[in-house]
Design a protein around this motif. Structure first.
Motif, PDB file in Angstrom:
ATOM      1  N   ALA A 201      28.889  44.487  48.164  1.00  0.00           N
ATOM      2  CA  ALA A 201      29.957  43.804  47.438  1.00  0.00           C
ATOM      3  C   ALA A 201      30.646  42.757  48.321  1.00  0.00           C
ATOM      4  CB  ALA A 201      30.972  44.820  46.933  1.00  0.00           C
ATOM      5  N   VAL A 202      31.088  41.674  47.676  1.00  0.00           N
ATOM      6  CA  VAL A 202      31.833  40.607  48.346  1.00  0.00           C
ATOM      7  C   VAL A 202      33.308  40.807  48.039  1.00  0.00           C
ATOM      8  CG1 VAL A 202      32.165  38.123  48.552  1.00  0.00           C
ATOM      9  CG2 VAL A 202      29.884  39.036  48.082  1.00  0.00           C
TER      10      VAL A 202
ATOM     11  N   ARG B 233      39.559  48.104  49.191  1.00  0.00           N
ATOM     12  CA  ARG B 233      39.044  46.763  48.953  1.00  0.00           C
ATOM     13  C   ARG B 233      38.338  46.759  47.597  1.00  0.00           C
ATOM     14  NH1 ARG B 233      34.982  46.030  53.584  1.00  0.00           N
ATOM     15  NH2 ARG B 233      34.755  48.268  53.192  1.00  0.00           N
ATOM     16  N   ILE B 234      38.464  45.676  46.881  1.00  0.00           N
ATOM     17  CA  ILE B 234      37.720  45.496  45.634  1.00  0.00           C
ATOM     18  C   ILE B 234      36.765  44.334  45.844  1.00  0.00           C
ATOM     19  CG2 ILE B 234      37.827  44.938  43.182  1.00  0.00           C
ATOM     20  CD1 ILE B 234      40.550  46.240  43.050  1.00  0.00           C
ATOM     21  N   GLY B 235      35.489  44.570  45.536  1.00  0.00           N
ATOM     22  CA  GLY B 235      34.493  43.547  45.769  1.00  0.00           C
ATOM     23  C   GLY B 235      33.628  43.276  44.552  1.00  0.00           C
ATOM     24  N   TYR B 236      33.102  42.052  44.508  1.00  0.00           N
ATOM     25  CA  TYR B 236      32.155  41.662  43.455  1.00  0.00           C
ATOM     26  C   TYR B 236      30.783  42.240  43.797  1.00  0.00           C
ATOM     27  CZ  TYR B 236      28.739  38.734  41.037  1.00  0.00           C
ATOM     28  OH  TYR B 236      27.673  38.298  40.300  1.00  0.00           O
TER      29      TYR B 236
ATOM     30  N   PRO C  77      31.180  39.898  35.193  1.00  0.00           N
ATOM     31  CA  PRO C  77      31.073  40.306  36.602  1.00  0.00           C
ATOM     32  C   PRO C  77      31.542  41.754  36.774  1.00  0.00           C
ATOM     33  CG  PRO C  77      32.186  38.189  36.400  1.00  0.00           C
ATOM     34  CD  PRO C  77      32.088  38.750  35.017  1.00  0.00           C
ATOM     35  N   ILE C  78      30.839  42.484  37.612  1.00  0.00           N
ATOM     36  CA  ILE C  78      31.192  43.876  37.882  1.00  0.00           C
ATOM     37  C   ILE C  78      31.768  43.966  39.285  1.00  0.00           C
ATOM     38  CG2 ILE C  78      30.346  46.241  38.095  1.00  0.00           C
ATOM     39  CD1 ILE C  78      30.231  45.199  35.240  1.00  0.00           C
ATOM     40  N   PHE C  79      32.930  44.589  39.384  1.00  0.00           N
ATOM     41  CA  PHE C  79      33.589  44.780  40.665  1.00  0.00           C
ATOM     42  C   PHE C  79      33.634  46.274  40.988  1.00  0.00           C
ATOM     43  CE2 PHE C  79      35.077  40.893  38.742  1.00  0.00           C
ATOM     44  CZ  PHE C  79      35.064  39.981  39.783  1.00  0.00           C
ATOM     45  N   ALA C  80      33.851  46.584  42.249  1.00  0.00           N
ATOM     46  CA  ALA C  80      33.890  47.990  42.668  1.00  0.00           C
ATOM     47  C   ALA C  80      34.955  48.166  43.737  1.00  0.00           C
ATOM     48  CB  ALA C  80      32.534  48.434  43.203  1.00  0.00           C
TER      49      ALA C  80
ATOM     50  N   THR D 255      19.813  37.112  40.621  1.00  0.00           N
ATOM     51  CA  THR D 255      20.105  36.130  41.669  1.00  0.00           C
ATOM     52  C   THR D 255      20.742  34.882  41.068  1.00  0.00           C
ATOM     53  OG1 THR D 255      18.267  36.931  43.025  1.00  0.00           O
ATOM     54  CG2 THR D 255      19.104  34.717  43.493  1.00  0.00           C
ATOM     55  N   ALA D 256      20.193  34.422  39.954  1.00  0.00           N
ATOM     56  CA  ALA D 256      20.742  33.230  39.302  1.00  0.00           C
ATOM     57  C   ALA D 256      22.181  33.476  38.854  1.00  0.00           C
ATOM     58  CB  ALA D 256      19.868  32.844  38.108  1.00  0.00           C
ATOM     59  N   TYR D 257      22.470  34.679  38.324  1.00  0.00           N
ATOM     60  CA  TYR D 257      23.833  34.993  37.891  1.00  0.00           C
ATOM     61  C   TYR D 257      24.774  35.003  39.095  1.00  0.00           C
ATOM     62  CZ  TYR D 257      27.788  37.202  35.626  1.00  0.00           C
ATOM     63  OH  TYR D 257      29.037  37.459  35.141  1.00  0.00           O
ATOM     64  N   ASN D 258      24.341  35.608  40.198  1.00  0.00           N
ATOM     65  CA  ASN D 258      25.190  35.674  41.390  1.00  0.00           C
ATOM     66  C   ASN D 258      25.519  34.274  41.915  1.00  0.00           C
ATOM     67  OD1 ASN D 258      25.307  38.477  41.416  1.00  0.00           O
ATOM     68  ND2 ASN D 258      23.513  38.685  42.737  1.00  0.00           N
TER      69      ASN D 258
END
Length: 296
Positions: free
Chosen positions: A173-174, A183-186, A231-234, A279-282
């Motif tokens: 996750a970013v 932390r919350i990441g994409y 988008p999914i975050f965690a 990959t294209a979505y990211n």
């Protein structure tokens, strides 16, 4: 929502040919729910996010375990009666058998359709109520850090739309938000399982609309960002994990079947296609966020 690991036949659904016209009846759970007993939210928890626990009515031990955990933390919640395989057939009218096979290597079982229907029903309910939900399955175990992590999710859910709160952790996750130890990441690659996550009403409606046709199990649906567009975050570290009851909740027939060479090649091609689309979505998401001076 499975309670047995014994194998079961694929679900039989009439009119298997997929259609983009949504004529399925509304997915609402009209069964009564059970709230935490006269609980008020502890300090730090605003109560802005409703907690819904998917659980079959017959799962007494699971419900006792969930009830004890939330009572100990002092947080109110609702049980949501899981849609059974028998009732799921009344709700699910759009099952694309070919796509499901290409995306999972097997045909859907009745338990998978029922699990999908339960999450779908809660997404519709969340959108109708106009209030974010924290959705858990009843084999979830709340960590001691729940009271610290949940307020972070409450604060960010209307901004981010969808936040995973359970293991497995999103190692790639970013980071987009930090608060104390959390932390919350994409999620560039969304982890498996739909054990516990928060969702805003707008995103819940978006997920429900895009899920009109079942093309994969619900956890794989959430992984396919390009299909639902959200988008999914965690949150890390996650504050929910699988309990000791998790082995009782495994949806049967998850293992891949043996296939001919031609079928294996078709499945491999779909897997490669999904990797390209991910990959294209990211890349698209990252560019869009930078252009708008957004969260990345």
């Amino acid at each position: 929502y499975a309670r047995s690991r014994t194998s079961e036949p694929p679900i039989q659904v009439k009119n298997r040919t997929a259609t983009r016209q949504n004529t399925a009846r509304p997915l609402y759970c009209t069964a009564p729910v059970l709230r935490g007993k006269n609980l008020k939210c502890p300090e730090g928890v605003t109560g802005a996010v409703r907690i819904k626990v998917i659980s079959p009515e017959s799962s007494a031990e699971h419900r006792k375990s969930v009830q004890r955990q939330f009572d100990r933390l002092g947080i109110p919640f609702d049980f949501f009666d899981a849609i059974t395989p028998e009732k799921a057939r009344r709700y699910i009218h759009h099952y694309d058998e070919k796509e499901f096979f290409l995306n999972s290597g097997r045909h859907a079982t009745a338990s998978e359709i029922a699990s999908y229907a339960s999450h779908l029903a809660l997404w519709k309910l969340c959108g109708d109520e106009g209030r974010p939900f924290l959705i858990l399955e009843d084999d979830a175990k709340l960590d001691e850090s729940f009271l610290s992590g949940f307020p972070v999710v409450e604060d960010q859910i209307m901004t981010l739309g969808f936040i995973r709160v359970s293991l497995p952790a999103a190692g790639n996750a970013v980071d987009v938000h930090r608060h104390g130890p959390f932390r919350i990441g994409y999620c560039r690659r969304v982890p498996h399982l739909a054990l516990a996550y928060a969702v805003s009403p707008g995103v819940a409606t978006q997920l429900a609309d895009a899920a009109a046709i079942i093309e994969e199990p619900v956890n794989k649906y959430l992984q396919r960002l390009w299909r639902h567009g959200q988008p999914i975050f965690a949150v890390r570290p996650p504050f929910v994990q699988a309990s000791m009851h998790a082995h009782e909740s495994v949806i049967p027939s998850r293992s891949l079947q043996k296939h001919s060479l031609s079928t294996w090649l078709l499945l491999a091609a779909r897997k490669a296609q999904n990797a390209i689309l991910r990959t294209a979505y990211n890349v698209s998401f990252a560019h869009s966020a930078r252009r708008s001076d957004g969260i990345l």
